[in-house]
Scaffold this active site. Structure first.
Site, short mmCIF file in Angstrom:
data_model
loop_
_atom_site.label_atom_id
_atom_site.label_comp_id
_atom_site.label_asym_id
_atom_site.label_seq_id
_atom_site.Cartn_x
_atom_site.Cartn_y
_atom_site.Cartn_z
N GLN A 104 -8.97 2.31 -0.61
CA GLN A 104 -8.81 2.58 -2.04
C GLN A 104 -9.79 3.66 -2.49
O GLN A 104 -9.43 4.57 -3.24
CB GLN A 104 -9.00 1.30 -2.84
CG GLN A 104 -7.92 0.27 -2.54
CD GLN A 104 -8.09 -1.03 -3.30
OE1 GLN A 104 -9.09 -1.23 -3.98
NE2 GLN A 104 -7.12 -1.91 -3.18
N SER B 124 0.84 -1.22 0.00
CA SER B 124 0.00 0.00 0.00
C SER B 124 0.87 1.26 0.00
O SER B 124 0.61 2.21 -0.75
CB SER B 124 -0.88 0.04 1.25
OG SER B 124 -1.81 -1.00 1.22
N ARG C 102 -2.80 -14.10 -2.32
CA ARG C 102 -2.91 -14.42 -0.89
C ARG C 102 -3.55 -15.80 -0.66
O ARG C 102 -3.28 -16.45 0.34
CB ARG C 102 -3.66 -13.32 -0.15
CG ARG C 102 -2.87 -12.01 -0.19
CD ARG C 102 -3.18 -11.03 0.89
NE ARG C 102 -2.15 -10.01 0.90
CZ ARG C 102 -2.28 -8.79 0.37
NH1 ARG C 102 -3.41 -8.43 -0.19
NH2 ARG C 102 -1.27 -7.94 0.41
N ARG D 142 -12.90 -14.31 -1.58
CA ARG D 142 -12.03 -15.05 -0.64
C ARG D 142 -12.81 -15.87 0.38
O ARG D 142 -12.25 -16.82 0.96
CB ARG D 142 -11.05 -14.09 0.04
CG ARG D 142 -9.95 -13.66 -0.91
CD ARG D 142 -8.92 -12.76 -0.28
NE ARG D 142 -7.84 -12.48 -1.22
CZ ARG D 142 -7.04 -11.43 -1.15
NH1 ARG D 142 -7.18 -10.56 -0.18
NH2 ARG D 142 -6.08 -11.27 -2.04
N ARG E 10 -13.44 -7.11 -10.94
CA ARG E 10 -13.64 -6.46 -9.63
C ARG E 10 -14.42 -5.15 -9.78
O ARG E 10 -14.31 -4.46 -10.79
CB ARG E 10 -12.27 -6.23 -8.96
CG ARG E 10 -11.63 -7.57 -8.66
CD ARG E 10 -10.28 -7.43 -8.02
NE ARG E 10 -10.35 -6.80 -6.72
CZ ARG E 10 -9.30 -6.43 -6.01
NH1 ARG E 10 -8.09 -6.64 -6.51
NH2 ARG E 10 -9.44 -5.87 -4.84
N ASP F 107 -6.90 -7.98 4.42
CA ASP F 107 -6.14 -8.88 3.54
C ASP F 107 -5.65 -10.14 4.26
O ASP F 107 -5.07 -11.02 3.63
CB ASP F 107 -4.92 -8.14 2.96
CG ASP F 107 -5.36 -7.03 2.02
OD1 ASP F 107 -6.44 -7.15 1.41
OD2 ASP F 107 -4.62 -6.02 1.90
N LYS G 176 -12.36 -9.18 -3.47
CA LYS G 176 -10.90 -9.13 -3.61
C LYS G 176 -10.48 -9.87 -4.89
O LYS G 176 -11.30 -10.10 -5.75
CB LYS G 176 -10.25 -9.72 -2.36
CG LYS G 176 -10.55 -8.93 -1.09
CD LYS G 176 -9.99 -7.52 -1.17
CE LYS G 176 -10.42 -6.67 -0.01
NZ LYS G 176 -10.04 -5.26 -0.17
N SER H 148 -13.21 1.74 2.81
CA SER H 148 -12.21 1.29 1.84
C SER H 148 -11.15 2.37 1.62
O SER H 148 -11.46 3.48 1.22
CB SER H 148 -12.88 0.96 0.51
OG SER H 148 -11.92 0.97 -0.53
N ARG I 136 1.57 4.26 -3.02
CA ARG I 136 1.35 5.68 -2.69
C ARG I 136 2.63 6.48 -2.85
O ARG I 136 2.59 7.66 -3.22
CB ARG I 136 0.81 5.80 -1.27
CG ARG I 136 -0.68 5.37 -1.19
CD ARG I 136 -1.05 4.95 0.21
NE ARG I 136 -2.47 4.68 0.37
CZ ARG I 136 -3.08 3.53 0.05
NH1 ARG I 136 -2.38 2.54 -0.48
NH2 ARG I 136 -4.37 3.37 0.24
#
Ligand code: S3P
Length: 441
Positions: A168, A23, A396, A350, A122, A319, A346, A166, A27
């Site tokens: 994002q 993350s 993951r 998941r 997504r 996550d 995701k 979120s 950024r």
């Protein structure tokens, strides 16, 4: 496409260096491209997701170079992106896609976003809907890639109440709001990871965060800040560290140490949960680096008990539910994960992929729309293994089932493991360095 087999292991031990936080790495490149001048980034995660963001920024005209052990970014300054007909391939990366949509929405730029099969499924409306309110024009479908965005040079300042928590979504709106003449405000139901806010503040922006009476959170950014070119150091990723840490907890006679891990409280829900379950985890040497808290962590073999993980913790470990599910198979009693509907959006659904995988090896699981329940078998039960799991392009899921293979009687084979490179390059090599038995097949 490669596959990896994971076989029974004991005595995981040693110090492990975990790659930079995903993350924060995204950024650092994106916000770095908006400062006025050159910055250096130390310990950038060189994974496929982050490289996709770097490549997209280069296409948009940002000069980014890899030096020996660092990266340099020549920031264009806010409001200095121009041009049309760009195609930005974000690969597997939801973070890269959604954050860059915000940057494009707040610039005099027209760009089409594309991605791989998983990313193309997504949901994107969560960002395109608020970005539309800033004046950006969304061409084509609004919910799935490919999506074309025509940004506005001077976006409108908006106040947006997000239905979901979120980072994002929040970051995408904040990035658009950077070039707005007024204040941009986002309200989210619970506070999601705040790396964007911290980094913007570190570079000199005015940004405030308040808890409201109904326990939601309001984040406000003043438009057109002057972002100073300062160098950044990126801590190790707690979401990646989670894999060897859970491996050490469930594998007999193990003790490992990871250093300089990001322990921002909005990221450490898994660690809190594991400690509540009885895990031997120590977090020490806390210090601040580039506006983020970091620490060293040790973890050793532990007896776990099942617990209920409340919805209020979901954002801080979103996550980490796949790897928590692996730990839960070893616990005494059931582990209930509440309020986790976001897991369905995701890289794979998941909740579904974890349940299907665990059921294959005889673990009892239950799911509702927004919860996941795992019946632990206890620390001594023999789990046969001897199954194949497909990653379904979810890094993951791949890493979680490889960690499970360390305690099953027969090997677990995970198919299509190249996707691990999207967040954790050299995962297999690093796990083997501490004594895991992973082999490329
Ligand atoms: C991320 C936010 C989270 C997380 C993702 C990285 C980020 O997604 O799952 O891996 O860097 O902002 P959401 O914001 O959609 O919850």
């Amino acid at each position: 496409m490669n596959s990896i087999s994971s076989s029974k292991s004991i005595n995981l031990s040693g110090n492990l260096s975990i790659p930079g936080d995903k993350s924060i790495s995204h950024r650092s490149l994106i916000i770095g491209s908006l400062v006025s001048g050159r910055i250096e980034i130390n310990n950038l995660l060189e994974s496929e997701d982050v490289i996709a963001t770097a490549e997209a920024l280069k296409i948009l005209g940002v000069k980014i170079n890899k030096l020996n052990d660092k990266w340099e970014v020549f920031g264009n300054g806010i409001g200095n992106f121009f041009g049309s007909n760009y195609t930005l391939n974000m690969g597997n990366s939801g973070t890269g896609a959604r954050l860059l949509m915000g940057l494009v929405a707040g610039s005099d730029v027209e760009a089409t976003f594309i991605g791989d099969e998983s990313l193309s499924k997504r949901p994107m409306k969560r960002v395109t809907a608020p970005l539309k309110k800033t004046g950006a024009i969304i061409l084509g479908q609004a919910d799935n890639l490919p999506i074309k965005i025509r940004g506005s040079k001077i976006p409108l300042p908006i106040k947006y109440q997000s239905p979901i928590s979120s980072a994002q979504v929040k970051s995408s709106i904040l990035l658009a709001g950077l070039s707005s003449l007024g204040n941009t405000t986002i309200i989210e139901p619970s506070l999601s990871r705040d790396h964007t806010e911290r980094m913007l503040k570190f570079f000199g922006a005015n940004i405030s965060t308040y808890e409201l009476n109904d326990m939601s959170w309001e984040i406000t950014l003043e438009g057109i800040p002057e972002l100073k070119p300062l160098n950044l150091s990126i801590p190790a990723d707690p979401s990646s560290a989670a894999f060897p840490i859970v491996s050490a907890i469930i594998t007999p006679n193990s003790k490992i140490k990871v250093e300089n891990v990001c322990v921002n409280e909005l990221r450490t829900g898994l660690y809190k949960t594991l400690i509540e379950m009885g895990a031997n985890i120590q977090i020490f040497n806390k210090k601040e680096i580039s506006g983020e808290m970091v620490a060293d962590i040790t973890a050793s073999s532990s007896s776990l008990k099942g617990i209920t993980v409340p919805k209020s913790r979901a954002a801080s470990m979103i996550d980490e539910y796949p790897i928590l599910s692996i730990a839960a198979t070893r616990a005494i009693g059931k582990t209930v994960m509440e309020g986790v509907e976001e897991l369905r959006y995701k890289e794979t659904d998941r909740i579904k992929t974890v349940c299907e995988g665990l059921q294959k090896i005889g673990i009892v699981t239950r799911e509702t729309k927004d919860s996941l329940i795992i019946e632990g078998k206890g620390p001594k039960a023999k789990i046969i293994g001897n199954v194949e799991i497909d990653s379904n392009l979810d890094h993951r899921i791949a890493m979680s089932f490889l960690c499970l293979g360390l305690i099953t009687e027969k090997a677990i084979i995970v198919r299509n493991t190249d996707t691990i490179n999207s967040s954790f390059p050299f995962f297999m090599q690093k796990m083997n360095e501490i004594g895991a038995n992973l082999n490329l097949i």
